[in-house]
Write a protein that holds these residues in place. Structure first.
Motif, mmCIF file in Angstrom:
data_model
loop_
_atom_site.group_PDB
_atom_site.id
_atom_site.type_symbol
_atom_site.label_atom_id
_atom_site.label_comp_id
_atom_site.label_asym_id
_atom_site.label_seq_id
_atom_site.Cartn_x
_atom_site.Cartn_y
_atom_site.Cartn_z
ATOM 1 N N GLY A 128 13.389 -0.136 -8.292
ATOM 2 C CA GLY A 128 15.032 0.191 -9.041
ATOM 3 C C GLY A 128 15.516 -1.055 -7.822
ATOM 4 N N PHE A 129 16.765 -2.004 -8.026
ATOM 5 C CA PHE A 129 17.216 -3.050 -7.546
ATOM 6 C C PHE A 129 18.644 -2.765 -7.409
ATOM 7 C CE2 PHE A 129 13.960 -5.062 -9.870
ATOM 8 C CZ PHE A 129 12.707 -5.276 -9.648
ATOM 9 N N ASN A 130 18.795 -3.240 -5.940
ATOM 10 C CA ASN A 130 20.396 -3.439 -5.322
ATOM 11 C C ASN A 130 20.902 -4.158 -6.119
ATOM 12 O OD1 ASN A 130 19.933 -5.212 -3.665
ATOM 13 N ND2 ASN A 130 19.825 -3.987 -2.147
ATOM 14 N N ARG A 132 22.118 -6.675 -4.904
ATOM 15 C CA ARG A 132 22.011 -8.419 -4.645
ATOM 16 C C ARG A 132 20.467 -8.008 -5.173
ATOM 17 N NH1 ARG A 132 23.857 -4.981 -0.243
ATOM 18 N NH2 ARG A 132 21.721 -4.870 -0.011
ATOM 19 N N GLY A 133 19.770 -7.991 -5.850
ATOM 20 C CA GLY A 133 18.627 -8.575 -6.005
ATOM 21 C C GLY A 133 17.872 -7.917 -5.990
ATOM 22 N N GLU A 134 17.551 -7.482 -4.281
ATOM 23 C CA GLU A 134 16.704 -6.187 -3.943
ATOM 24 C C GLU A 134 15.635 -5.507 -3.221
ATOM 25 O OE1 GLU A 134 18.930 -8.220 0.222
ATOM 26 O OE2 GLU A 134 18.580 -5.905 -0.480
ATOM 27 N N THR A 135 14.769 -5.154 -3.860
ATOM 28 C CA THR A 135 13.826 -4.325 -4.511
ATOM 29 C C THR A 135 14.551 -2.758 -4.014
ATOM 30 O OG1 THR A 135 12.349 -5.682 -5.911
ATOM 31 C CG2 THR A 135 11.433 -3.108 -5.361
ATOM 32 N N ALA A 136 15.012 -1.934 -3.876
ATOM 33 C CA ALA A 136 15.105 -1.379 -2.666
ATOM 34 C C ALA A 136 14.003 0.338 -2.698
ATOM 35 C CB ALA A 136 16.478 -0.341 -2.672
ATOM 36 N N ILE A 137 13.149 0.149 -4.168
ATOM 37 C CA ILE A 137 12.910 1.374 -4.541
ATOM 38 C C ILE A 137 10.982 0.977 -5.332
ATOM 39 C CG2 ILE A 137 11.317 3.826 -5.792
ATOM 40 C CD1 ILE A 137 15.050 4.338 -4.203
ATOM 41 N N GLU A 138 10.032 1.007 -5.095
ATOM 42 C CA GLU A 138 8.914 1.000 -6.104
ATOM 43 C C GLU A 138 8.069 2.390 -6.451
ATOM 44 O OE1 GLU A 138 5.370 -3.284 -6.943
ATOM 45 O OE2 GLU A 138 7.199 -2.749 -5.985
ATOM 46 N N TYR A 139 7.725 2.560 -7.311
ATOM 47 C CA TYR A 139 6.528 4.137 -7.515
ATOM 48 C C TYR A 139 6.110 3.525 -8.464
ATOM 49 C CZ TYR A 139 9.812 5.563 -10.962
ATOM 50 O OH TYR A 139 11.063 6.045 -11.567
#
Length: 349
Positions: A128-130, A132-139
């Protein structure tokens, strides 16, 4: 043209799927989430509390952000699912605040046809990206998906290697440094900090919560989760159970809300090591929960918070005073969820 969702034979190892409809989260979403589950963790409940300890604003509940990212993946991954089976290697990497927009991308990392040739299990790593293109959640999750045709040849089985637990070194990036002296224990609802917990401790969260049909339907719509097993009684009435299944994430959020009684200061989920939906849950069932402290860990380069590795078990229609888990080689029949995760909790000043 309408989309009927993917079947098992449509998935290819290494395939990347960009999911539709980014979702901007608002304070209204946070309030609705609180109304659905009654979660009471102080930083997510009060802007004043969050700012006092060092957040710029009250963060979106970790599981609300997770469900939004998960919901984006459903039309492409699990629209034709029989059941979502489990999770692993889930990391919360950036805080999410009202006004942030989340979008999702998944990679197919594993698949294996079941022996009945009617279904197969698909493994995906979703991010899940915000805005700004930053990864907020990964699973990683794995899901049992129907085949389009039982006669279709089985693809070569490929099962991914997954870590037993998320490393302590990877915890904490979604939690800013907090002022532990400002973490008001009267306002937070518990006198217990990191140093008060030890491995092996078991906590009966005592309270129970009955699942209502309307609540789980509102929840799945809040997350834009379109899986038929959750919302389409016409199709599911003819299925194995004869009724709609409660979304597994709904059970996780219920158990997390119940865990406040005993873990009120464990305010942030930093990672989910693994989780299993052991049995189905239906409207009218009452959920209870208990937790075991598997381990405690100091975080590298941080003295404001510590990490508790928790195993939270949710049951249906059976209080947890005797802490049920297994019966012989299998789970005790009342168990619906077995979740292993890391939670952050303030240390003593």
């Amino acid at each position: 043209m309408t989309a009927g969702g993917r079947f098992f034979e449509d998935f290819r190892i290494g395939e990347t799927i960009r999911h539709a409809t980014p979702r901007t989260l608002t304070a209204g979403d946070a309030s609705l989430y609180s109304a659905l589950y009654g979660s009471r963790f102080a930083p997510q409940s009060a802007e004043t509390f969050a700012q006092a300890i060092g957040y710029p604003a009250s963060p979106i509940d970790d599981l609300l952000a997770f469900h939004i990212v998960f919901g984006k993946t459903v039309p492409d991954i699990s629209l034709n699912a029989v059941a979502n089976l489990g999770y692993a290697d889930c990391r919360f990497l950036k805080p999410v605040y009202p006004g942030d927009t989340l979008s999702s991308v998944s990679e197919v990392i594993g698949r294996k046809e079941n022996s009945n040739r009617q279904t197969g299990v698909v493994y995906v790593r979703s991010r899940g990206f915000n805005q700004r293109g930053e990864t907020a959640i990964e699973y990683v999750r794995w899901v049992m998906v129907r085949k389009r045709s039982p006669e279709a040849p089985a693809p070569e089985a490929h099962l991914p290697e997954l870590p037993e637990a998320v490393s302590v070194a990877d915890l904490g990036s979604a939690c800013p440094n907090i002022d532990r002296a400002a973490f008001d224990l009267e306002l937070s609802g518990s006198p217990f900090r990191f140093e008060d917990y030890e491995a092996g401790a078991k906590i009966d969260h005592a309270d129970g919560m009955t699942v209502e049909e309307a609540e789980h339907m509102i929840a799945t719509r809040l997350y834009q989760n379109t899986a038929k097993v959750h919302f389409n009684q016409l199709s599911e009435g003819q299925g194995r159970f004869g009724r709609r299944l409660i979304y597994g994430g709904h059970v996780i959020s219920l158990a997390r809300a119940l865990s406040f009684n005993g873990l009120a200061n464990a305010f942030h989920i930093a990672a989910i090591n693994g989780g299993r939906h052991v049995a189905p849950l239906f409207a009218g069932d009452t959920v209870f929960a208990w937790s075991e402290v598997i381990a405690t860990a100091a975080l590298p380069r941080r003295d404001d918070v510590g990490a508790l590795r928790l195993r939270t078990v949710a049951t249906k229609n059976r209080p947890c005073s005797d802490l049920p888990l297994r019966q012989g080689e299998g789970y005790e029949p009342s168990v619906v969820l077995d979740l292993d995760y890391w939670a952050l909790i303030p240390r003593r000043p």
